[in-house]
Structure formats: C-alpha cells, structure tokens
Write a protein that holds these residues in place. Structure first.
Motif, PDB file in Angstrom:
ATOM      1  N   SER A   1       0.668  -1.712  -0.443  1.00  0.00           N
ATOM      2  CA  SER A   1      -0.466  -0.330  -0.231  1.00  0.00           C
ATOM      3  C   SER A   1       0.771   1.234  -0.188  1.00  0.00           C
ATOM      4  O   SER A   1       0.629   1.540  -0.702  1.00  0.00           O
ATOM      5  N   ILE A   2       1.854   1.145   0.480  1.00  0.00           N
ATOM      6  CA  ILE A   2       3.066   2.398   0.852  1.00  0.00           C
ATOM      7  C   ILE A   2       3.692   2.732  -0.524  1.00  0.00           C
ATOM      8  O   ILE A   2       3.564   3.154  -1.323  1.00  0.00           O
ATOM      9  N   MET A   3       3.541   1.998  -0.911  1.00  0.00           N
ATOM     10  CA  MET A   3       4.552   1.352  -1.807  1.00  0.00           C
ATOM     11  C   MET A   3       4.020   2.121  -3.750  1.00  0.00           C
ATOM     12  O   MET A   3       4.125   2.472  -4.810  1.00  0.00           O
ATOM     13  N   GLY A   4       2.344   1.875  -3.636  1.00  0.00           N
ATOM     14  CA  GLY A   4       1.040   2.154  -4.348  1.00  0.00           C
ATOM     15  C   GLY A   4       1.405   0.932  -4.889  1.00  0.00           C
ATOM     16  O   GLY A   4       0.536   0.979  -6.440  1.00  0.00           O
ATOM     17  N   PHE A   5       1.467  -0.645  -4.770  1.00  0.00           N
ATOM     18  CA  PHE A   5       1.075  -1.582  -5.616  1.00  0.00           C
ATOM     19  C   PHE A   5      -0.331  -1.816  -5.812  1.00  0.00           C
ATOM     20  O   PHE A   5      -0.696  -1.895  -6.470  1.00  0.00           O
TER      21      PHE A   5
ATOM     22  N   THR B   1      -1.340   8.115  -1.225  1.00  0.00           N
ATOM     23  CA  THR B   1      -2.142   7.748  -1.246  1.00  0.00           C
ATOM     24  C   THR B   1      -1.915   6.898  -2.616  1.00  0.00           C
ATOM     25  O   THR B   1      -2.344   5.840  -2.795  1.00  0.00           O
ATOM     26  N   THR B   2      -2.279   7.277  -3.790  1.00  0.00           N
ATOM     27  CA  THR B   2      -2.728   7.741  -5.459  1.00  0.00           C
ATOM     28  C   THR B   2      -1.579   7.744  -6.369  1.00  0.00           C
ATOM     29  O   THR B   2      -1.659   7.306  -6.799  1.00  0.00           O
ATOM     30  N   ALA B   3      -0.503   7.823  -5.442  1.00  0.00           N
ATOM     31  CA  ALA B   3       0.899   8.575  -6.330  1.00  0.00           C
ATOM     32  C   ALA B   3       0.921   6.525  -6.946  1.00  0.00           C
ATOM     33  O   ALA B   3       0.501   5.878  -6.630  1.00  0.00           O
ATOM     34  N   ASN B   4       1.506   7.089  -8.507  1.00  0.00           N
ATOM     35  CA  ASN B   4       2.456   6.391  -9.005  1.00  0.00           C
ATOM     36  C   ASN B   4       3.696   5.398  -7.829  1.00  0.00           C
ATOM     37  O   ASN B   4       4.294   6.723  -7.261  1.00  0.00           O
ATOM     38  N   SER B   5       3.861   3.943  -8.117  1.00  0.00           N
ATOM     39  CA  SER B   5       4.495   3.793  -7.825  1.00  0.00           C
ATOM     40  C   SER B   5       5.996   4.508  -8.138  1.00  0.00           C
ATOM     41  O   SER B   5       7.306   4.670  -7.234  1.00  0.00           O
ATOM     42  N   PHE B   6       6.543   4.785  -8.809  1.00  0.00           N
ATOM     43  CA  PHE B   6       7.985   5.135  -9.213  1.00  0.00           C
ATOM     44  C   PHE B   6       8.072   6.647  -8.738  1.00  0.00           C
ATOM     45  O   PHE B   6       8.768   7.192  -8.954  1.00  0.00           O
ATOM     46  N   ASP B   7       6.893   7.208  -9.104  1.00  0.00           N
ATOM     47  CA  ASP B   7       6.313   8.333  -8.948  1.00  0.00           C
ATOM     48  C   ASP B   7       7.172   8.798  -6.706  1.00  0.00           C
ATOM     49  O   ASP B   7       7.994   9.140  -6.247  1.00  0.00           O
ATOM     50  N   ILE B   8       6.636   7.429  -6.306  1.00  0.00           N
ATOM     51  CA  ILE B   8       6.690   7.348  -4.351  1.00  0.00           C
ATOM     52  C   ILE B   8       8.831   6.891  -4.833  1.00  0.00           C
ATOM     53  O   ILE B   8       9.013   7.100  -3.156  1.00  0.00           O
ATOM     54  N   SER B   9       9.029   6.007  -5.372  1.00  0.00           N
ATOM     55  CA  SER B   9       9.876   5.509  -5.432  1.00  0.00           C
ATOM     56  C   SER B   9      11.202   7.289  -5.564  1.00  0.00           C
ATOM     57  O   SER B   9      12.230   7.251  -4.751  1.00  0.00           O
ATOM     58  N   LYS B  10      10.921   7.854  -6.782  1.00  0.00           N
ATOM     59  CA  LYS B  10      11.935   8.872  -6.496  1.00  0.00           C
ATOM     60  C   LYS B  10      11.938   9.685  -6.076  1.00  0.00           C
ATOM     61  O   LYS B  10      12.675  10.624  -5.203  1.00  0.00           O
ATOM     62  N   MET B  11      10.619   9.723  -5.047  1.00  0.00           N
ATOM     63  CA  MET B  11      10.278  11.512  -3.546  1.00  0.00           C
ATOM     64  C   MET B  11      10.989  10.418  -2.338  1.00  0.00           C
ATOM     65  O   MET B  11      10.877  11.307  -2.090  1.00  0.00           O
ATOM     66  N   GLY B  12      11.504   9.242  -2.592  1.00  0.00           N
ATOM     67  CA  GLY B  12      12.423   8.790  -1.828  1.00  0.00           C
ATOM     68  C   GLY B  12      12.378   7.939  -0.576  1.00  0.00           C
ATOM     69  O   GLY B  12      12.663   7.965   0.976  1.00  0.00           O
TER      70      GLY B  12
ATOM     71  N   PRO C   1       7.691  -5.955 -13.810  1.00  0.00           N
ATOM     72  CA  PRO C   1       7.358  -4.676 -13.550  1.00  0.00           C
ATOM     73  C   PRO C   1       6.825  -3.688 -12.717  1.00  0.00           C
ATOM     74  O   PRO C   1       7.558  -2.653 -12.939  1.00  0.00           O
ATOM     75  N   GLU C   2       6.416  -4.374 -11.415  1.00  0.00           N
ATOM     76  CA  GLU C   2       5.802  -3.495 -10.351  1.00  0.00           C
ATOM     77  C   GLU C   2       6.899  -3.606  -9.771  1.00  0.00           C
ATOM     78  O   GLU C   2       6.852  -2.702  -9.473  1.00  0.00           O
ATOM     79  N   MET C   3       8.009  -4.377 -10.061  1.00  0.00           N
ATOM     80  CA  MET C   3       9.561  -4.272  -8.881  1.00  0.00           C
ATOM     81  C   MET C   3       9.959  -2.612  -9.569  1.00  0.00           C
ATOM     82  O   MET C   3      10.721  -2.245  -8.852  1.00  0.00           O
ATOM     83  N   ALA C   4      10.292  -2.916 -11.377  1.00  0.00           N
ATOM     84  CA  ALA C   4      11.307  -1.786 -11.815  1.00  0.00           C
ATOM     85  C   ALA C   4      10.124   0.299 -11.464  1.00  0.00           C
ATOM     86  O   ALA C   4      10.453   0.431 -10.693  1.00  0.00           O
ATOM     87  N   ARG C   5       8.555  -0.569 -11.059  1.00  0.00           N
ATOM     88  CA  ARG C   5       8.266   0.865 -10.727  1.00  0.00           C
ATOM     89  C   ARG C   5       8.327   1.046  -9.334  1.00  0.00           C
ATOM     90  O   ARG C   5       8.729   2.078  -9.493  1.00  0.00           O
ATOM     91  N   GLY C   6       8.544   0.145  -8.701  1.00  0.00           N
ATOM     92  CA  GLY C   6       9.169   0.139  -7.107  1.00  0.00           C
ATOM     93  C   GLY C   6      10.312   0.599  -6.517  1.00  0.00           C
ATOM     94  O   GLY C   6      11.120   1.151  -5.651  1.00  0.00           O
ATOM     95  N   ILE C   7      11.642   0.523  -7.491  1.00  0.00           N
ATOM     96  CA  ILE C   7      12.857   1.367  -7.677  1.00  0.00           C
ATOM     97  C   ILE C   7      12.351   2.586  -8.815  1.00  0.00           C
ATOM     98  O   ILE C   7      13.781   3.200  -9.281  1.00  0.00           O
ATOM     99  N   GLY C   8      11.594   2.891  -8.659  1.00  0.00           N
ATOM    100  CA  GLY C   8      11.739   4.454  -9.892  1.00  0.00           C
ATOM    101  C   GLY C   8      11.386   4.422 -11.588  1.00  0.00           C
ATOM    102  O   GLY C   8      11.882   5.037 -11.721  1.00  0.00           O
ATOM    103  N   ILE C   9      11.221   3.530 -12.583  1.00  0.00           N
ATOM    104  CA  ILE C   9      11.563   2.822 -13.267  1.00  0.00           C
ATOM    105  C   ILE C   9       9.730   3.784 -13.791  1.00  0.00           C
ATOM    106  O   ILE C   9       8.950   2.866 -13.034  1.00  0.00           O
ATOM    107  N   ASN C  10       9.805   3.804 -14.548  1.00  0.00           N
ATOM    108  CA  ASN C  10       8.004   4.467 -14.899  1.00  0.00           C
ATOM    109  C   ASN C  10       8.338   3.507 -16.446  1.00  0.00           C
ATOM    110  O   ASN C  10       8.212   3.799 -17.326  1.00  0.00           O
ATOM    111  N   THR C  11       7.477   1.923 -15.640  1.00  0.00           N
ATOM    112  CA  THR C  11       7.029   1.135 -17.264  1.00  0.00           C
ATOM    113  C   THR C  11       6.037   1.896 -17.824  1.00  0.00           C
ATOM    114  O   THR C  11       6.425   1.747 -19.372  1.00  0.00           O
ATOM    115  N   ASN C  12       5.265   2.799 -17.680  1.00  0.00           N
ATOM    116  CA  ASN C  12       4.838   4.175 -19.230  1.00  0.00           C
ATOM    117  C   ASN C  12       5.378   3.628 -20.248  1.00  0.00           C
ATOM    118  O   ASN C  12       5.173   3.790 -21.218  1.00  0.00           O
TER     119      ASN C  12
END
Lengths: 236, 365
Positions: free
Chosen positions: A49-53, A69-80, B255-266
């Motif tokens: 939930s925290i990671m947005g998955f 809460t509803t941000a994209n996972s990649f943005d959440i990661s980039k925020m730190g 793909p999910e993990m890739a997003r989790g480390i900041g990769i914009n998969t879109n």
C-alpha cells in the motif's frame, strides 16, 4: 523529530478480501521502526500500500507531508522511499551491476549512494558485479536487493523480511548493514517475522494482527510483555 | 522438381539472404513487442506498408512534385476547422455548434460546386495522384526516409498510449484493436495514395548490379543485408549494453518491482512500441524499393513475419536473426524447386516447430 512517513487509518483490499482494516503507523526521521506479526496478518500488504502497488481504498498515506496515497509507484520511489521487497525480487536476467544501474536516478549524481558506496557496504557484490543476479545465492541476492534500494538514494528504506530463508551468518551481516545505515541517520522500516532479529535492531516496534496495529512499544517492553508475545507473535 | 546448377544456388542464396534481411527488420519489431509487452500486434505489417507510402509521399515532396501543396491546404483546413469548433463552443452549446458547422459545410459545398466548380470537401481530403519519382539523390532519400520513420514511430506511440495501454493484458482486445488499426492504416493508405503499385526509387549507385564470377548480383540486395546487419548490431548493443536496455529488461523481468525502484514502466512500454514500429517502418522503406509498395502488401508479408518469430522464438533477437534466415532460404529455394508448394514448404516446418517446441528454437517461454 518530525514525521517522515505517516499511514493514517488505511483500508486495503485484495479483490474481495479485506486485509488492512484501519491501520495507522508513523515513522520519524532517522528512526528504525520494526513491524512484527505472524504470517498473513497484512505486513506485506502494508508495504504494497505504501509503495502504491495496491493502493488503499480508504485512508491516507503521507510522505514528507505530501499525499502519496494514490501516487504512481515510480513517483513514490523517486520521492525517497527505497524498497527492499519480500522474496528479494532482484531482476534475474540482469547482471549485479545492471540491477544497481537501473535503480540509479539521474538526479543522483553526487548523492550518498553510488556503485562505489554499495560495493563498500557489500564487498561480495563488487566481486560478482558481472554475474547474473539469478545465479547469486540467497544472501547475495538479499545484499543486492538492499543495494538496489540504496541506489535510489532513499530517505526511508523499507525492508520486507530481509532475514527470510537466510543462514544465521548472513542474517548477522544484513543486521550489521542495517545498523550502519541507521547510524547514518537513514529511516528504516523493518518488517519481520523473525522477532528476535528485529528487536535487536529497531528503536520501536508495532505488532500487526488481522490488519490492525495491536501493540506499539519499545523493543525492550515488547520482549518483557509475555501476553503480546504469545498471542500475537506466537513465541512464548 | 527442377534441378539447380551451382550458379543457381549461389544466386538463390544471395536472394535468400537479402529477403531474410527485410524479414528480420519486420520480425524483430514484432518479436520485441510481443516478447517484452506480451502484445500480439497485428498492425505491425501495416506500419511496414504505411512507412513505404510515407517515404513515397516525402520523396515526391522533396523531389518536387505537386503533392506538397494539397497536403498544406489539408493541414490548414483541419486546423481552421478545429479552431472554428473551439471558438463556436465558447458561445453556444456543442449541439448548436455542430449544427452551425454542418450548415456552413452544406452552403460551402453548394457554393463551391455551383460557382467555382470544385468540391469543398477536397480541402480536407485532397486527392493527389502520386507519381513515382525519376530523379533521386542520397541526401533527399535519407531525409524522406527519416521523416517517414519518425511518423511511423509516432503512430506506434499514439496507438500504445491511447489504446493498448488501456487494455492491459487482455489478448482478445489487443488482437481486435491492432487488427482494427491494420485496416485503418491499410484503407487510409488506399484512399490517400490509390491502388497503384509503386516502386520506391533505388538511389545511385545501388540501382546497378555487380558482376562477380559472371553472376549478376543487384547491389540493392547487398544494401538490404548491410542495413539488417547494422540494425541487428545496434539492437543487440542497445538492449544488452546500455542503461536503457537494462531498464527495458528489468521492466520485463518484474514490472511491479521496476516501478518500485523508480522506473516509469509506462514510458518504457511506449518506447518499446515506438522502436517496434520504427523497425517495421525501416523494413517498409528499405523493402519498398524492392517489393514495391501496394495495397495488400502488409497482410501478404505478415504471415512470414509470424513464421520468423515462431521458428526463432518470441522475444529473442538471436531467434529473429535465425528465423529470418531460415524463412528467407525456404521461401526462395522452395519457390525455385517446387513453385506450386512454396507456401507448404514454408509453413509445414513452422507447424512442426510449433508442435515440438512451442517456444521456438531460441524462445524463452
């Protein structure tokens, strides 16, 4: 100390199953929070939930005061928020070096964590830089998963069951690495089933049962509280 | 069954390799899109044909025919219509705006036909006969090709962003949408450029044949092989040796993990689709000077591309190389040896491979 990450009364579902039922936690800057609980109580769902998955249906998650809460996972990661997930989930067909490379953000040049620093923390990774991640041992994959999360230069590192399936020697290594990260002031969320390992490492613990926080205290108090230990962690 | 002399075999091998080169350009994109994104892209060969027509169009524009002016008029007309629509909507309800535009159109159409004797709607859909260009030079050709490739890649990105991304992993919807776009591109091309068979001009010095040991070998075929080798090398290096390639592979692994480390998969998916369309388009413009450009070419060549990826294995670059060579040789030798059975000679091995090793020779599964 100010709050870095706060999870406020979230309700998360997997399809029809109601997993997190109004869960709240907060992490302060530089703090190490342990999240304990038995299998299937919602620990990993909280991370998802925290990671947005798996975004929560109700409730809110704030990171550094911003609503994620509803941000994209990649943005959440980039925020730190750095994620070291359950089961490690390294990219098996990529080499060790590539696993770290893909996690590196462009704005990271000159930040704390780069290849050199990760290889200093885990010299084994440096030795195996060209090897496929899928061919590493479990412990090495765990180091790689931590290193990969660090490459995103997080201000909060989330580790989901880092001790799972590892030999005691390796768990010791990972524990030392967490201690040194903590000494640097990095906030760490340590999700663990291995309570003995977690209480040695963290500043504060939350115990989760059935999607709710049922106990929150210092690790010492938890260890002294036999009722919580027996009812919620299954250790007498 | 005819017998082949040694000379025949040499020439056929040369032809097979050059045919394989075009097939590789087409099939590598198909394989990339399927292997990475799990999308069965039936519009793939439509990019091949569309890019051929676009190159033809820009040849004509650059080498001075009449076709540029109508295109500009078309662009201006559509732009004006768009702003008229936006402007009207500021003041009246959309229903009334639509009615106003319709009435304007009827009045203009009547006026134009009666008074100035031309059709008003041709401002929006100009019919321009395309004539093959005779004079041609390398610089102009490269420019035309680059523009055609860019437009084809943009089309691919558009289809991915606004259609395929919304469908997720629903294979049936993907097939329906991509075949829909195949028809749209096909019929749009037919409407715009007509049903004639065009040939893209081969620029000097590629339009000659080299004579080696008494064999006459068209140089353009060698050029096709060179292009395919260069593209294959670039693809290999790009995927295996660069950060971008590693990001693509990471997005495939998890793909999910890739997003989790900041990769914009879109963005990664859109880029992959654009590269796939670009590869098909490259095949189209290079092949357009070889097969010609004509309606129906896309569905004629699509089965061959599928044969290549099925034989070679989806999602594998090495498989696409091997598959193209196998199909190229079977097709050319099959046609020479037993012309009436050439389709059988090609698709029988494909069926056998599907039965024995469904992932193809190099497939990852």
């Amino acid at each position: 100390m100010s709050t870095l990450l706060s999870v406020e009364d979230i309700h998360t579902y997997y399809g029809d199953s109601y997993v997190l039922q109004g869960l709240s936690i907060h992490v302060d800057e530089g703090e190490t929070l342990g999240i304990l609980g038995r299998n299937g109580m919602g620990k990993t769902t909280l991370i998802n939930s925290i990671m947005g998955f798996v975004p929560p249906r109700r409730g809110a998650i704030h990171f550094r005061g911003e609503d994620i809460t509803t941000a994209n996972s990649f943005d959440i990661s980039k925020m730190g928020i750095g994620l070291c997930p359950q089961g490690r989930r390294v990219f098996p067909t990529l080499s060790v070096r590539e696993n770290l490379l893909v996690a590196q953000q462009e704005h990271d040049v000159g930040y704390r964590w780069d290849f050199k620093e990760v290889y200093e923390l885990f010299p084994r990774l440096g030795e195996r830089a060209g090897q496929r991640a899928g061919s590493l041992s479990g412990g090495e994959q765990q180091m790689l998963a931590v290193g990969r999360a660090l490459m995103t230069n997080p201000s909060c590192l989330i580790m989901d069951e880092p001790s799972e399936g590892l030999a005691p020697m390796i768990i010791q290594d990972i524990g030392n690495a967490i201690q040194s990260l903590k000494a640097e002031g990095l906030a760490v969320v340590l999700v663990e089933q291995n309570a003995a390992f977690a209480v040695k490492t963290v500043d504060r613990v939350c115990v989760i049962t059935n999607g709710k926080v049922v106990h929150e205290s210092s690790p010492g108090e938890l260890w002294a509280n036999e009722e919580v230990r027996r009812n919620h962690l299954g250790i007498g | 069954m005819t017998t082949l002399s040694f000379t025949n075999i040499l020439v056929l091998s040369y032809n097979s390799l050059s045919y394989a080169a075009i097939l590789f350009l087409l099939a590598s994109g198909l394989s990339l899109i399927f292997g990475v994104m799990r999308i069965v892209n039936l519009a793939h060969a439509a990019f091949f044909l569309f890019a051929g027509y676009l190159a033809l169009e820009f040849y004509n524009i650059i080498f001075g025919s009449l076709s540029l002016m109508p295109r500009i008029i078309q662009l201006v007309s559509w732009t004006l219509l768009y702003f008229a629509w936006r402007g009207l909507n500021l003041y009246v309800a959309p229903r009334h705006a639509a009615l106003a535009l319709l009435l304007t159109y009827i009045v203009m159409e009547t006026l134009c036909s009666l008074v100035w004797s031309f059709r008003f709607f041709e401002l929006f859909f100009p019919h321009v006969p395309v004539k093959p260009v005779d004079r041609i030079n390398f610089a102009g050709m490269i420019t035309a090709i680059l523009v055609a490739l860019a437009i084809a890649a943009l089309c691919g990105m558009f289809i991915e962003r606004f259609f395929l991304r919304r469908l997720g992993q629903d294979t049936l919807s993907q097939v329906l949408v991509t075949i829909g776009f195949a028809f749209i591109l096909q019929d749009g091309s037919l409407y715009t450029w007509g049903g004639d068979n065009f040939m893209l001009k081969q620029p000097w010095p590629l339009n000659f044949s080299a004579v080696v040991w008494g064999l006459s070998l068209p140089q353009y075929r060698a050029f096709m092989i060179v292009i395919a080798v260069v593209v294959a090398a670039a693809l290999f290096l790009g995927i295996e040796r660069t950060r971008l390639g590693a990001i693509m592979r990471a997005a495939v692994d998890d793909p999910e993990m890739a997003r989790g480390i900041g990769i914009n998969t879109n963005v990664v998916q859109m880029a992959i689709f654009a590269i796939g369309a670009l590869l098909a388009a490259t095949g189209g413009v290079v092949g357009g000077a070889f097969f010609g450009v004509y309606p129906g070419l896309d569905f004629e060549i699509l089965p061959y591309a599928f044969a290549v990826v099925i034989i070679g294995g989806l999602g594998s670059l090495g498989g696409a190389v091997l598959g193209s060579i196998v199909v190229g040789f079977i097709e050319n030798f099959g046609t020479a040896l037993f012309p009436e059975l050439s389709y059988f000679a090609l698709f029988a091995p494909m069926a056998i491979i599907l039965a024995i090793k469904p992932t193809g020779l190099f497939g990852k599964g």
